[in-house]
Design an enzyme around this catalytic site. Structure first.
Site, PDB file in Angstrom:
ATOM      1  N   PHE A 151       0.851  -1.187   0.000  1.00 13.37           N
ATOM      2  CA  PHE A 151       0.000   0.000   0.000  1.00 13.37           C
ATOM      3  C   PHE A 151       0.888   1.239   0.000  1.00 13.37           C
ATOM      4  O   PHE A 151       0.709   2.157   0.804  1.00 13.37           O
ATOM      5  CB  PHE A 151      -0.926  -0.011   1.219  1.00 13.37           C
ATOM      6  N   CYS A 276      -0.570   2.992 -10.799  1.00 17.10           N
ATOM      7  CA  CYS A 276      -1.378   2.090  -9.975  1.00 17.10           C
ATOM      8  C   CYS A 276      -2.878   2.245 -10.198  1.00 17.10           C
ATOM      9  O   CYS A 276      -3.555   1.287 -10.577  1.00 17.10           O
ATOM     10  CB  CYS A 276      -1.044   2.301  -8.502  1.00 17.10           C
TER      11      CYS A 276
END
Length: 487
Positions: A151, A276
């Site tokens: 993350f 992303c």
């Protein structure tokens, strides 16, 4: 613990450097020979704050080394997969690099191996990876596969890995769970020396979430898609604010005060870019479609995001009337601050559209110039922001680098042909710009300068761009802009 990290991209290098920093012996492999040679001579192939120093320190301390993929497979029982999973034309993730790596592991490895997916992959990839390695194994190999999604935000990846919101691991055995728990123990306990802060309070008490492999894989795609949805939602609200004369900064503030919503990712602007979010939203939508789930919601998220550039160009056109022959200065090329990544960067799309309209473009970015030149060669690149704006009919802020907030606006006013600022990120102080003689246009805040200037005392003199800021927020009387980091 001895760890191999395969893949020296943003995720792989950050993971390798941080694992080495907290005490593990890390071998990082890279199949690109040119990139590998650079790493072995101390060169980092991209810009990420603090990463180069951390790698140099880990290498000097004997905790980090670089080599080939085959060497990496032989080095350790725990192998973290950090290879690329780029989008295919249909939006699905390209897993060819992972499939090839599975074959290499099957051919070379023997004994126990824990293979950990850190690359973003579709759900059930772990099951397929485990089966694929077992089928092609010709040696005495006992392999387990775990999912440990990352993350990390480009521009703050070191901070995000060492000070995470949560650590998610998907495993199918107690042995794999305990190995991963041991690897992350210094981070969970906060027992490492923080390389970022002299006094570090944001450490320890991290939630270590253990689940099955499929759920862990879904957490990553679901998280990124939800954040992308928040960005598109506030951009849709900003369009409405433009239409009715409301202030999106105030609307976002009121929304963010609700703890069920939160303020993060409620910053309107040019939408999400980078590698992303665009690929993960596409991939998650395809995963849903393949499994009989209608993810039309994500189609709308993408649709709204794709309209951002056109709406900003229309704002520029409204001010300049005709774009052909007009000189436009673009400040910011990277898709977000503190990175040199221009993949899916809104700035490049904006430049291409303006060039099609006949505009003359001069651009500047503190870190992303070289990578932008590889994508767009036929514009003028300036050596600093003041050179970029010389003679400009409009200055367009695209990437909210801190450097741009701290410009000498009086000097800049003397250089431009027309003192017009188009702020595509709502990052600048309209009062400050107005007092320095600029026309200011932004997103979802129509005529904000005129309204606020009426409330401002005549004897107030703002000379520095840090005035009017408190606690990371820029205060404009009763409204604010939240400077949240965009993914």
């Amino acid at each position: 613990m001895k760890i191999t990290v395969i893949g020296a991209g943003y995720v792989g290098l950050t993971t390798a450097a941080c694992f080495a920093h907290i005490g593990h012996d890390v071998f990082c492999s890279e199949s690109d020979k040119l990139k590998l040679e650079k790493l072995q001579t101390g060169l980092v192939p991209f810009y990420e704050p603090h990463l180069e120093e951390m790698i140099a320190s880990a290498v000097a301390g004997g905790k980090l080394s670089f080599g080939s993929t085959n060497e990496g497979i032989d080095q350790a029982e725990v192998i973290f997969i950090c290879v690329g999973t780029p989008p295919l034309p249909n939006g699905e993730a390209d897993l060819s690099a992972i499939e090839a790596l599975a074959r290499d592991i099957a051919k070379r490895a023997k004994g126990y191996r824990l293979v950990v997916e850190k690359s973003t992959v579709p759900v059930q990839t772990g099951e397929r990876l485990r089966k694929h390695i077992s089928i092609h194994s010709s040696r005495d190999l006992h392999v387990e596969v775990a999912s440990n999604p990352e993350f990390l935000r480009e521009g703050s990846s070191i901070h995000d890995l060492l000070h995470p919101d949560r650590i998610v691991v998907g495993t199918e055995s107690p042995r794999a769970t305990e190995i991963l728990r041991e690897i992350y123990e210094p981070i969970v306990e906060g027992s490492f020396d923080c390389p970022l802060h002299d006094r570090c309070d944001s450490r320890g008490n991290i939630r270590f979430l253990v689940t099955d492999t499929n759920s862990a894989e879904l957490i990553k795609h679901a998280s990124n898609s939800f954040l992308a949805m928040k960005i598109s939602f506030i951009n849709m609200v900003s369009d409405l604010c433009d239409a009715v004369g409301a202030d999106v900064a105030t609307v976002a503030e009121g929304m963010g005060l609700d703890p069920r919503i939160g303020a993060a990712f409620l910053s309107p602007g040019l939408g999400f870019g980078g590698f992303c979010f665009p690929k993960d939203v596409q991939a998650f939508r395809r995963i849903g479609e393949k499994n009989g789930c209608d993810f039309a919601l994500l189609q709308e998220v993408e649709k709204i995001n794709k309209t951002r550039i056109g709406r900003l160009v229309e704002k520029i056109r409204q001010e300049l009337w005709v774009l052909r022959g007009r000189k436009i200065a673009v400040l910011g090329l990277a898709f977000k601050p503190n990175t040199d990544d221009v993949r899916f960067a809104p700035a490049l799309e904006l430049i291409r559209v303006l060039m099609e309209e006949g505009a003359e473009i001069t651009a500047f970015d503190p870190e992303a110039m070289d990578k932008a030149k590889a994508e767009i060669a036929n514009i003028q690149y300036a050596s600093n922001p003041y050179e970029a704006v010389r003679g400009a009919d409009a200055v367009v802020l695209v990437t909210e680098w801190e450097e741009f907030r701290n410009l000498d606006w009086k000097r800049l006013r003397e250089l431009v042909a027309r003192p017009l600022i188009i702020d595509g990120r709502n990052a600048l102080d309209p009062m400050l710009l107005s007092r320095n003689g600029f026309e200011y246009r932004c997103v979802g805040r129509p005529a904000i300068c005129d309204r606020k200037m009426q409330d401002e005392p005549a004897d107030v003199e703002l000379k520095h761009s840090d005035q009017g800021k408190t606690n990371g927020k820029v205060s404009f009387s009763n409204s604010f802009i939240s400077n949240t980091v965009r993914q």
